[in-house]
Design a protein around this motif. Structure first.
Motif, PDB file in Angstrom:
ATOM      1  N   ASP A   1       0.830  -1.210   0.000  1.00  0.00           N
ATOM      2  CA  ASP A   1       0.000   0.000   0.000  1.00  0.00           C
ATOM      3  C   ASP A   1       0.860   1.253   0.000  1.00  0.00           C
ATOM      4  N   LEU A   2       1.909   1.182   0.800  1.00  0.00           N
ATOM      5  CA  LEU A   2       2.830   2.309   0.905  1.00  0.00           C
ATOM      6  C   LEU A   2       3.445   2.614  -0.463  1.00  0.00           C
ATOM      7  N   GLY A   3       3.826   1.550  -1.153  1.00  0.00           N
ATOM      8  CA  GLY A   3       4.395   1.705  -2.487  1.00  0.00           C
ATOM      9  C   GLY A   3       3.397   2.314  -3.452  1.00  0.00           C
ATOM     10  N   LYS A   4       2.156   1.880  -3.325  1.00  0.00           N
ATOM     11  CA  LYS A   4       1.105   2.396  -4.220  1.00  0.00           C
ATOM     12  C   LYS A   4       0.905   3.889  -4.036  1.00  0.00           C
ATOM     13  N   GLN A   5       1.133   4.334  -2.790  1.00  0.00           N
ATOM     14  CA  GLN A   5       0.959   5.769  -2.526  1.00  0.00           C
ATOM     15  C   GLN A   5       2.186   6.569  -2.935  1.00  0.00           C
ATOM     16  N   GLY A   6       3.131   5.897  -3.551  1.00  0.00           N
ATOM     17  CA  GLY A   6       4.264   6.612  -4.122  1.00  0.00           C
ATOM     18  C   GLY A   6       5.457   6.753  -3.204  1.00  0.00           C
ATOM     19  N   MET A   7       5.478   6.030  -2.065  1.00  0.00           N
ATOM     20  CA  MET A   7       6.634   6.111  -1.176  1.00  0.00           C
ATOM     21  C   MET A   7       7.860   5.482  -1.824  1.00  0.00           C
ATOM     22  N   THR A   8       8.961   6.159  -1.713  1.00  0.00           N
ATOM     23  CA  THR A   8      10.223   5.601  -2.177  1.00  0.00           C
ATOM     24  C   THR A   8      10.703   4.598  -1.134  1.00  0.00           C
ATOM     25  N   MET A   9      11.073   3.404  -1.588  1.00  0.00           N
ATOM     26  CA  MET A   9      11.448   2.386  -0.612  1.00  0.00           C
ATOM     27  C   MET A   9      12.679   1.606  -1.062  1.00  0.00           C
ATOM     28  N   VAL A  10      13.516   1.275  -0.100  1.00  0.00           N
ATOM     29  CA  VAL A  10      14.611   0.336  -0.347  1.00  0.00           C
ATOM     30  C   VAL A  10      14.408  -0.809   0.644  1.00  0.00           C
ATOM     31  N   VAL A  11      14.286  -2.019   0.111  1.00  0.00           N
ATOM     32  CA  VAL A  11      13.888  -3.143   0.945  1.00  0.00           C
ATOM     33  C   VAL A  11      14.892  -4.285   0.823  1.00  0.00           C
ATOM     34  N   VAL A  12      15.518  -4.622   1.937  1.00  0.00           N
ATOM     35  CA  VAL A  12      16.320  -5.843   1.954  1.00  0.00           C
ATOM     36  C   VAL A  12      15.352  -6.982   2.227  1.00  0.00           C
ATOM     37  N   THR A  13      15.256  -7.922   1.338  1.00  0.00           N
ATOM     38  CA  THR A  13      14.220  -8.933   1.530  1.00  0.00           C
ATOM     39  C   THR A  13      14.595 -10.300   0.969  1.00  0.00           C
ATOM     40  N   HIS A  14      13.950 -11.294   1.550  1.00  0.00           N
ATOM     41  CA  HIS A  14      14.047 -12.644   0.992  1.00  0.00           C
ATOM     42  C   HIS A  14      12.724 -13.036   0.349  1.00  0.00           C
ATOM     43  N   GLU A  15      11.788 -12.090   0.352  1.00  0.00           N
ATOM     44  CA  GLU A  15      10.473 -12.370  -0.237  1.00  0.00           C
ATOM     45  C   GLU A  15      10.525 -12.098  -1.733  1.00  0.00           C
ATOM     46  N   MET A  16      10.801 -13.140  -2.499  1.00  0.00           N
ATOM     47  CA  MET A  16      10.962 -12.941  -3.932  1.00  0.00           C
ATOM     48  C   MET A  16       9.652 -12.503  -4.581  1.00  0.00           C
ATOM     49  N   GLY A  17       8.517 -12.984  -4.017  1.00  0.00           N
ATOM     50  CA  GLY A  17       7.214 -12.584  -4.542  1.00  0.00           C
ATOM     51  C   GLY A  17       7.039 -11.076  -4.440  1.00  0.00           C
ATOM     52  N   PHE A  18       7.439 -10.540  -3.304  1.00  0.00           N
ATOM     53  CA  PHE A  18       7.332  -9.091  -3.098  1.00  0.00           C
ATOM     54  C   PHE A  18       8.256  -8.356  -4.058  1.00  0.00           C
ATOM     55  N   ALA A  19       9.503  -8.819  -4.126  1.00  0.00           N
ATOM     56  CA  ALA A  19      10.484  -8.160  -4.992  1.00  0.00           C
ATOM     57  C   ALA A  19       9.989  -8.145  -6.447  1.00  0.00           C
ATOM     58  N   ARG A  20       9.338  -9.219  -6.806  1.00  0.00           N
ATOM     59  CA  ARG A  20       8.926  -9.344  -8.200  1.00  0.00           C
ATOM     60  C   ARG A  20       7.677  -8.529  -8.506  1.00  0.00           C
ATOM     61  N   LYS A  21       6.693  -8.611  -7.604  1.00  0.00           N
ATOM     62  CA  LYS A  21       5.394  -8.005  -7.929  1.00  0.00           C
ATOM     63  C   LYS A  21       5.290  -6.560  -7.476  1.00  0.00           C
ATOM     64  N   VAL A  22       5.871  -6.236  -6.353  1.00  0.00           N
ATOM     65  CA  VAL A  22       5.725  -4.881  -5.823  1.00  0.00           C
ATOM     66  C   VAL A  22       6.932  -4.023  -6.191  1.00  0.00           C
ATOM     67  N   GLY A  23       8.109  -4.623  -6.133  1.00  0.00           N
ATOM     68  CA  GLY A  23       9.329  -3.858  -6.390  1.00  0.00           C
ATOM     69  C   GLY A  23       9.410  -3.399  -7.836  1.00  0.00           C
ATOM     70  N   THR A  24      10.032  -2.229  -8.018  1.00  0.00           N
ATOM     71  CA  THR A  24      10.232  -1.761  -9.383  1.00  0.00           C
ATOM     72  C   THR A  24      11.596  -2.185  -9.901  1.00  0.00           C
TER      73      THR A  24
END
Lengths: 227, 243
Positions: B182-205
């Motif tokens: 949701d935060l991303g949808k509202q245009g927040m700039t984010m840097v995320v260290v993650t192991h969630e590949m689903g998130f990286a793929r679908k939400v991450g730019t």
């Protein structure tokens, strides 16, 4: 042994010892408080970024914890008046109770330095980092986040420090401070029976320490509720 | 917005980061991925200034973040929010107090203003009804959502997440990722260290793939997952399960 037990166990003598007991608690409580101030200073010194306060605090703790309390009391008892005399040429007469309290405070301060330091160090490092990322200064972090959490950890050891002080305050009888043990010795000399007043004094110490440790347990339980 | 230039960082004798450069633009959702020990968390912590770099520079809006220029450095850091793997909520304060503390102490807001903002963000992360609870009475997912709300209360321009779901039970990961989405949808700039590949793929730019302290590959999320270029990225992706 208890040759004059019936003569010693009079209301008058018991009240006399009770007065000494009250004085002992008061000395212990004040020494605990002054020691707490010294402990806060010492712990800040030991945690300081700068070398000088760190070294001072380290030397303080090392010397005080590494020498007997009785010796410290005797040294301070003779050092303070002779320094005064050296500077002013006059003879100083301070109440031995005051000198004893100074010695006990300095001694307790060293123990409390270590106690507070370990309490502060025991707070998770992540708490500092969280404050850092929220922009809090290190002073505000200490005051608002770290110390309230550290305090909880140090309450039980502070209470046992108080118990130690109540008992150790008996050591200042050696410089003539009229606390509980000294009172027992005075009575003992009067009746040629030390055993009876000593036993009475022991009972007084036991009552005082039991009350403090009972209060301590209650405080500890109360603190545990919010965990 | 953030530019990392030739940054190196050593811990004792291990090279945590070797000459890393990275650009974060407004609206980016960058996923830092890679095997453990690859330097992703170190990079994130260097960006915020929790770790100081050995060599190289980090810029915010083309201005060097110089740790020695304390006042300016502090102001620059205050534009970033940081979310930790282990939440780091204040256990001696309620959820609401957690969110209010820095607003009052750092932004000098009044109690009412701080409370208003705090409630707003607690609602956003769906935890309004927990405002008077203490952190130890919350689940991991709830704790992390409070931590996100707490960081958002400081009104940051960019949010940094250091493995925000790694300490969570599996059933709680989603609620945290939803908040981040949701935060991303509202245009927040984010840097995320993650192991969630689903998130990286679908939400991450964009995806930045690190290995052994180096950026091995950097690409849009789509391209990285469909068609990784480097052998190391291919190897890594073949080993991690993702949708």
């Amino acid at each position: 042994m208890f040759v004059a037990i019936d003569q010693v166990f009079t209301l008058e003598n018991i009240l006399y010892l009770a007065k000494g007991a009250l004085l002992s608690v008061a000395i212990a409580a004040l020494s605990l408080l002054i020691g707490l101030v010294l402990g806060i200073l010492g712990a800040s010194g030991r945690r300081s970024k700068h070398k000088v306060p760190r070294a001072i605090a380290f030397v303080y703790v090392t010397i005080i914890r590494g020498t007997p309390l009785l010796l410290q009391i005797l040294i301070i008892f003779s050092v303070i008046p002779s320094i005064y005399t050296a500077f002013t040429g006059n003879v100083l007469r301070i109440n031995p109770i005051v000198i004893g309290m100074i010695a006990l405070s300095i001694n307790s301060g060293a123990y409390q330095t270590e106690l507070l330091r370990s309490g502060i160090n025991g707070v998770d490092k992540g708490q500092w980092e969280a404050c850092e990322t929220l922009g809090l200064s290190s002073w505000k972090t200490m005051k608002l986040v770290i110390l309230p959490q550290a305090f909880k950890r140090v309450v039980p050891p502070l209470i046992s420090e108080f118990i130690t002080l109540i008992k150790d305050s008996s050591l200042i009888s050696c410089i003539g401070a009229a606390e509980l043990l000294k009172g027992a010795q005075v009575i003992g000399a009067e009746y040629y029976d030390v055993m009876s007043p000593y036993m009475l004094a022991a009972i007084f110490y036991l009552i005082m320490t039991c009350i403090v440790s009972c209060i301590g347990n209650k405080v500890e339980k109360r603190l545990a509720v919010s965990d | 917005m953030i530019r990392v230039e030739n940054v190196s960082k050593n811990f004792n004798k291990t090279h945590a980061l070797k000459n890393v450069s990275l650009e974060v633009n407004k609206g980016d959702i960058i996923s830092l991925i890679g095997p453990s020990g690859s330097g992703k968390s170190t990079l994130l912590r260097c960006i915020h200034g929790l770790e100081h770099v050995d060599t190289g520079k980090i810029y915010m809006d083309d201005e060097w973040m110089n740790p020695d220029d304390e006042k300016k450095f502090r102001a620059q850091r205050n534009r970033m929010g940081f979310v930790f793997q282990h939440f780091n909520l204040f256990p001696n304060m309620s959820v609401l107090q957690n969110c209010k503390l820095a607003q009052v102490e750092v932004l000098n807001k009044t109690d009412e203003e701080a409370e208003k903002t705090a409630l707003e963000y607690l609602e956003k992360v769906g935890l309004l009804e927990k405002k008077d609870a203490y952190p130890n009475n919350l689940s991991g997912g709830q704790k992390q959502r409070v931590a996100i709300a707490r960081a958002l209360c400081m009104n940051p321009d960019i949010m940094l997440f250091d493995e925000p779901t790694s300490a969570l039970d599996p059933e709680m990961i989603k609620e945290v990722l939803e908040v981040m989405k949701d935060l991303g949808k509202q245009g927040m700039t984010m840097v995320v260290v993650t192991h969630e590949m689903g998130f990286a793929r679908k939400v991450g730019t964009r995806v930045v793939f690190l290995d052994q302290g180096e950026i091995v590959e950097e690409n849009t999320s789509e391209k990285f997952f469909e068609n990784p270029q480097s052998e190391r990225a291919k190897d890594f992706l073949s080993k991690v399960f993702y949708e």
